[in-house]
Motif scaffolding. Structure first.
Motif, mmCIF file in Angstrom:
data_model
loop_
_atom_site.group_PDB
_atom_site.id
_atom_site.type_symbol
_atom_site.label_atom_id
_atom_site.label_comp_id
_atom_site.label_asym_id
_atom_site.label_seq_id
_atom_site.Cartn_x
_atom_site.Cartn_y
_atom_site.Cartn_z
ATOM 1 N N PHE A 132 0.810 -1.214 0.000
ATOM 2 C CA PHE A 132 0.000 0.000 0.000
ATOM 3 C C PHE A 132 0.858 1.286 0.000
ATOM 4 C CE2 PHE A 132 -2.338 -3.300 2.238
ATOM 5 C CZ PHE A 132 -3.489 -3.372 1.461
ATOM 6 N N SER A 133 2.178 1.171 -0.199
ATOM 7 C CA SER A 133 3.056 2.351 -0.216
ATOM 8 C C SER A 133 3.128 2.937 -1.626
ATOM 9 C CB SER A 133 4.450 1.983 0.261
ATOM 10 O OG SER A 133 5.013 0.965 -0.546
ATOM 11 N N ASP A 134 3.422 4.234 -1.644
ATOM 12 C CA ASP A 134 3.554 4.941 -2.931
ATOM 13 C C ASP A 134 4.972 4.736 -3.481
ATOM 14 O OD1 ASP A 134 3.315 6.534 -5.116
ATOM 15 O OD2 ASP A 134 3.069 8.424 -4.017
ATOM 16 N N PRO A 135 5.127 4.163 -4.668
ATOM 17 C CA PRO A 135 6.476 3.927 -5.191
ATOM 18 C C PRO A 135 7.292 5.226 -5.354
ATOM 19 C CG PRO A 135 4.862 2.662 -6.423
ATOM 20 C CD PRO A 135 4.093 3.604 -5.554
ATOM 21 N N HIS A 136 6.618 6.305 -5.743
ATOM 22 C CA HIS A 136 7.347 7.557 -5.966
ATOM 23 C C HIS A 136 7.877 8.122 -4.651
ATOM 24 C CE1 HIS A 136 8.498 11.268 -7.935
ATOM 25 N NE2 HIS A 136 7.803 11.973 -7.024
ATOM 26 N N GLU A 137 7.061 8.039 -3.570
ATOM 27 C CA GLU A 137 7.525 8.548 -2.278
ATOM 28 C C GLU A 137 8.669 7.714 -1.736
ATOM 29 O OE1 GLU A 137 4.252 8.721 0.347
ATOM 30 O OE2 GLU A 137 3.209 10.350 -0.729
ATOM 31 N N VAL A 138 8.576 6.402 -1.887
ATOM 32 C CA VAL A 138 9.676 5.540 -1.436
ATOM 33 C C VAL A 138 10.955 5.847 -2.218
ATOM 34 C CG1 VAL A 138 10.460 3.156 -1.256
ATOM 35 C CG2 VAL A 138 8.088 3.728 -0.697
ATOM 36 N N PHE A 139 10.835 6.017 -3.499
ATOM 37 C CA PHE A 139 11.986 6.325 -4.350
ATOM 38 C C PHE A 139 12.636 7.653 -3.947
ATOM 39 C CE2 PHE A 139 13.452 8.553 -8.205
ATOM 40 C CZ PHE A 139 14.522 7.742 -8.545
ATOM 41 N N GLN A 140 11.820 8.696 -3.747
ATOM 42 C CA GLN A 140 12.364 10.004 -3.368
ATOM 43 C C GLN A 140 12.998 9.971 -1.979
ATOM 44 O OE1 GLN A 140 12.678 12.731 -5.167
ATOM 45 N NE2 GLN A 140 11.752 11.778 -6.982
ATOM 46 N N ASP A 141 12.404 9.208 -1.083
ATOM 47 C CA ASP A 141 12.953 9.107 0.265
ATOM 48 C C ASP A 141 14.332 8.459 0.246
ATOM 49 O OD1 ASP A 141 13.186 9.268 2.982
ATOM 50 O OD2 ASP A 141 11.932 7.514 3.394
ATOM 51 N N ILE A 142 14.517 7.445 -0.570
ATOM 52 C CA ILE A 142 15.819 6.754 -0.632
ATOM 53 C C ILE A 142 16.868 7.629 -1.314
ATOM 54 C CG2 ILE A 142 17.022 4.753 -1.581
ATOM 55 C CD1 ILE A 142 14.394 3.204 -1.300
ATOM 56 N N VAL A 143 16.492 8.287 -2.396
ATOM 57 C CA VAL A 143 17.454 9.089 -3.156
ATOM 58 C C VAL A 143 17.866 10.340 -2.387
ATOM 59 C CG1 VAL A 143 17.754 10.434 -5.269
ATOM 60 C CG2 VAL A 143 16.662 8.190 -5.375
ATOM 61 N N ASN A 144 16.928 10.985 -1.720
ATOM 62 C CA ASN A 144 17.239 12.227 -1.015
ATOM 63 C C ASN A 144 18.030 12.005 0.269
ATOM 64 O OD1 ASN A 144 15.880 13.718 -2.972
ATOM 65 N ND2 ASN A 144 13.911 13.594 -1.872
ATOM 66 N N ASP A 145 17.882 10.863 0.906
ATOM 67 C CA ASP A 145 18.598 10.592 2.162
ATOM 68 C C ASP A 145 19.142 9.175 2.137
ATOM 69 O OD1 ASP A 145 19.674 10.796 4.636
ATOM 70 O OD2 ASP A 145 17.758 10.859 5.730
ATOM 71 N N PRO A 146 20.232 8.927 1.380
ATOM 72 C CA PRO A 146 20.766 7.557 1.303
ATOM 73 C C PRO A 146 21.432 7.107 2.605
ATOM 74 C CG PRO A 146 22.151 9.062 0.095
ATOM 75 C CD PRO A 146 20.962 9.858 0.518
ATOM 76 N N ASP A 147 21.917 8.064 3.426
ATOM 77 C CA ASP A 147 22.553 7.663 4.686
ATOM 78 C C ASP A 147 21.553 7.036 5.669
ATOM 79 O OD1 ASP A 147 24.957 8.581 3.738
ATOM 80 O OD2 ASP A 147 24.754 10.572 4.652
ATOM 81 N N LYS A 148 20.291 7.395 5.495
ATOM 82 C CA LYS A 148 19.255 6.840 6.367
ATOM 83 C C LYS A 148 19.144 5.334 6.181
ATOM 84 C CE LYS A 148 14.296 7.266 7.240
ATOM 85 N NZ LYS A 148 13.034 7.986 6.858
ATOM 86 N N PHE A 149 19.480 4.863 4.990
ATOM 87 C CA PHE A 149 19.357 3.433 4.675
ATOM 88 C C PHE A 149 20.734 2.762 4.531
ATOM 89 C CE2 PHE A 149 15.720 5.747 2.952
ATOM 90 C CZ PHE A 149 14.664 5.077 3.529
ATOM 91 N N TYR A 150 21.818 3.452 4.944
ATOM 92 C CA TYR A 150 23.167 2.902 4.973
ATOM 93 C C TYR A 150 23.608 2.380 3.596
ATOM 94 C CZ TYR A 150 22.262 3.035 9.972
ATOM 95 O OH TYR A 150 21.918 3.436 11.239
ATOM 96 N N ILE A 151 23.282 3.137 2.554
ATOM 97 C CA ILE A 151 23.605 2.671 1.199
ATOM 98 C C ILE A 151 25.107 2.772 0.945
ATOM 99 C CG2 ILE A 151 23.296 3.170 -1.250
ATOM 100 C CD1 ILE A 151 20.415 3.864 -0.649
#
Length: 616
Positions: free
Chosen positions: A491-510
């Motif tokens: 039920f998540s929005d793909p665009h919001e998930v994508f923007q969240d990962i790209v804008n803050d990659p340190d949050k996900f330890y990329i």
């Protein structure tokens, strides 16, 4: 009585007249003897080698002759310039005796004329002596005269003598410029590794759109590139003319005191001399300049290629750039100047940053260039050109001012190498440090020759560094994809998930997770902002994970590129270094000829033993 006094008076008058006549004759004889030495002196003057007659001087200088009141005696004095006989000399003397007896004033004028002519003869003798003395000093001291002639030529703008260029051919080894078979084999092996192991990964993850650095076959097989950067009119084009020996030839690059080079000029080897337009160079895929099309037609009009047959150009390619003008905006050039310079900097094997004593200021364009050259400090060489135009004391001050200006821009512990000399065909100026300038020039030629000799090693190291960057890029894109699919729910929005990962990659330890991989350094990681632009153009749906790029026949792309980085490229580099270190095998000595009949070379011979190392 009256007749006797008259007779006595007549006798006395006759005796007086006789005495007067005798006195007159004696006076005439004495005057003749007094003037004869003067006449003989004038007759002897033309017989000498150092004296002239003086008649020409009297004719050429009418102001001196016009000052005399009576011109007739002047002609009489000039007659002895020609050889005269004694019979022709006597009548003028009698005429002069009569004039002396009748009018004494003209005699004084003639004597004054004799004095003036003698003064004129004396002046001419002094002038001739000066000429002879100057000729003798010229023969005795030819070196000083030649130096004076050089100073006179320099004052007239003719310039000094040309400098000897024989050391350039010796230092750069232009006599042996043909590539060896090992070199050609190493290039073919390098191309094979690139096409099999590295290029498939580039295309799969679109690495060229991130770094904008596409490696072509022409770049791998190309010769080493030497890039000339610096302010305008500091001697970049003159230095290229000097290295190639193009002075006073139709192929000479145009130079001047004003900003002359407005194009990017690529000087390369060709079978004949010709000029190639930038549009043609970009359209030729066999060359390494095809990626320059992305900078637009405005830049291609400023790109010029020059081909000419030359031994040095068989081993290296020179690139002459427009001068840095600090008071000009980027928009006025008509093309992205900094981006074009970055393209050439990334592909240059050696970067010559040229300055002269009058242009040491640092502005916006030069500061941006140093930022673009960050990480390539080992390839930068600073050149202080036109050093012979300064005295030793002024040169030391300018050298310190150069480092003072460059210190804030070069953020390295070891300062770059600086060459101080005058790189143009004319000879060094007088009273300058000629030996120092020549040693600096030889050091620069050794540095240039080292780059030429190590070109295959530099190519292998460059391709390996490029493969490491492509591998890091593929690992980062795979990590972004894996995080995206993990965070994407029903039920998540793909665009919001994508923007969240790209804008803050340190949050996900990329980026931190990539550092755990082998052969990955934190200094090689790209900027996080670069991937925001990258994924803004290329959505994640256009990519597949690394596990999907595997096949039964071809294997996995990640394994291929890791094998090339860890094994194939280092093995190729070691084989090339060994082939360059091992000297060529010596030629086998020819077999000695058989002994001549009648000779004795056995142990029982009474002759002295022969030395087998001596040439018979």
């Amino acid at each position: 009585m009256i007749g006797r006094p008259l007779a006595a008076k007549m006798k006395s008058l006759v005796s007086v007249c006789c005495l007067l006549s005798l006195l007159a004759l004696s006076a005439a004889d004495s005057s003749i003897h007094d003037e004869e030495p003067l006449i003989h002196l004038q007759l002897q003057q033309p017989e000498g080698d150092l004296f002239s007659c003086g008649c020409d001087a009297a004719e050429e200088q009418p102001s001196q002759s016009s000052s005399n009141d009576t011109p007739a005696p002047e002609r009489a004095m000039c007659q002895p310039c020609k050889p005269l006989s004694t019979t022709e000399e006597e009548p003028p003397l009698e005429h002069e005796e009569e004039e002396e007896g009748e009018a004494p004033l003209p005699e004084d004028d003639s004597s004054a004329e004799v004095v003036t002519t003698e003064d004129e003869d004396h002046d001419e003798v002094v002038q001739q002596n000066q000429v002879l003395s100057s000729e003798e000093t010229a023969e005795a001291e030819p070196e000083e005269e030649s130096l004076e002639d050089q100073e006179h030529k320099e004052a007239e703008g003719g310039g000094s003598t040309l400098r000897d260029r024989s050391h350039i051919e010796d230092m750069l080894r232009l006599a042996t410029a043909e590539p060896s078979a090992e070199f050609s084999g190493a290039i073919k092996t390098l191309l094979n590794i690139y096409h099999k192991s590295i290029k498939p990964m580039e295309q799969a993850f679109k690495y060229n759109e991130l770094r904008q650095h596409e490696v072509t076959d022409g770049e791998i097989t190309s010769k080493p590139m030497v890039l000339f950067l610096g302010p305008w009119s500091v001697g970049k084009s003159s230095m290229i003319n000097y290295l190639l020996g193009l002075h006073d030839t139709p192929q000479e690059l145009y130079t001047g005191a004003e900003p002359t080079t407005s194009e990017y000029t690529v000087i390369m080897h060709g079978e004949k001399f010709r000029t190639i337009e930038g549009i043609v160079m970009a359209a030729d895929s066999s060359r390494s300049f095809s990626p320059l099309e992305k900078f637009g037609q405005g830049f291609l009009e400023k790109l010029v290629g020059i081909e000419m047959p030359h031994k040095l150009l068989e081993r290296v390619t020179f690139v002459d750039t427009p001068g840095i003008i600090e008071n000009r905006k980027q928009q006025e050039r008509g093309y992205p100047y900094n981006e074009v310079c970055q393209w050439f900097i990334d592909r240059a094997d050696l970067i010559f940053l040229v300055f002269d004593p009058t242009k040491l200021d640092v502005g916006g364009e030069l500061e941006m260039l140093f930022r673009q050259m960050k990480g390539r400090e080992s390839q930068i060489r600073l050149i202080l050109n036109k050093a012979d135009s300064l005295t030793t004391q002024d040169l030391m001050r300018v050298y310190g001012a150069l480092f003072w200006s460059m210190a804030p821009l070069i953020n390295v512990t070891e300062p770059p190498r600086v060459y101080v000399s005058s790189f143009w065909p004319q000879d060094y100026a007088k009273d300058t440090s000629r030996e120092l300038f020549m040693r600096e020039e030889i050091s620069l030629l050794e540095d240039l020759n080292q780059v030429i000799e190590n070109q295959i090693e530099n190519k292998i190291a460059f391709i390996r560094q490029h493969a490491i960057r492509v591998r890091i890029h593929a690992l980062l894109v795979d990590r972004y994809l894996q995080t995206y699919y993990d965070k994407l729910g029903w039920f998540s929005d793909p665009h919001e998930v994508f923007q969240d990962i790209v804008n803050d990659p340190d949050k996900f330890y990329i980026f931190k997770s990539i550092l755990a991989k082998t052969n990955v350094s934190k200094f090689d990681l790209p900027d996080k902002e670069a991937y925001q632009d990258f994924f803004g153009v290329n959505p994640m749906s256009n990519f597949k994970q690394l596990s999907s790029h595997c096949s039964w026949t071809g294997g996995c792309l990640l394994e291929k590129i890791e094998k090339a980085i860890s094994h194939e490229l280092p093995a190729l580099l070691s084989s090339v270094s060994k082939s360059t270190d091992t000297p060529a095998p010596p030629k086998a000595a020819p077999a000695p000829p058989p002994p001549l009949p009648g000779t004795c070379e056995g142990p029982g011979c009474e002759e002295k033993p022969k030395n087998r190392w001596r040439k018979q």
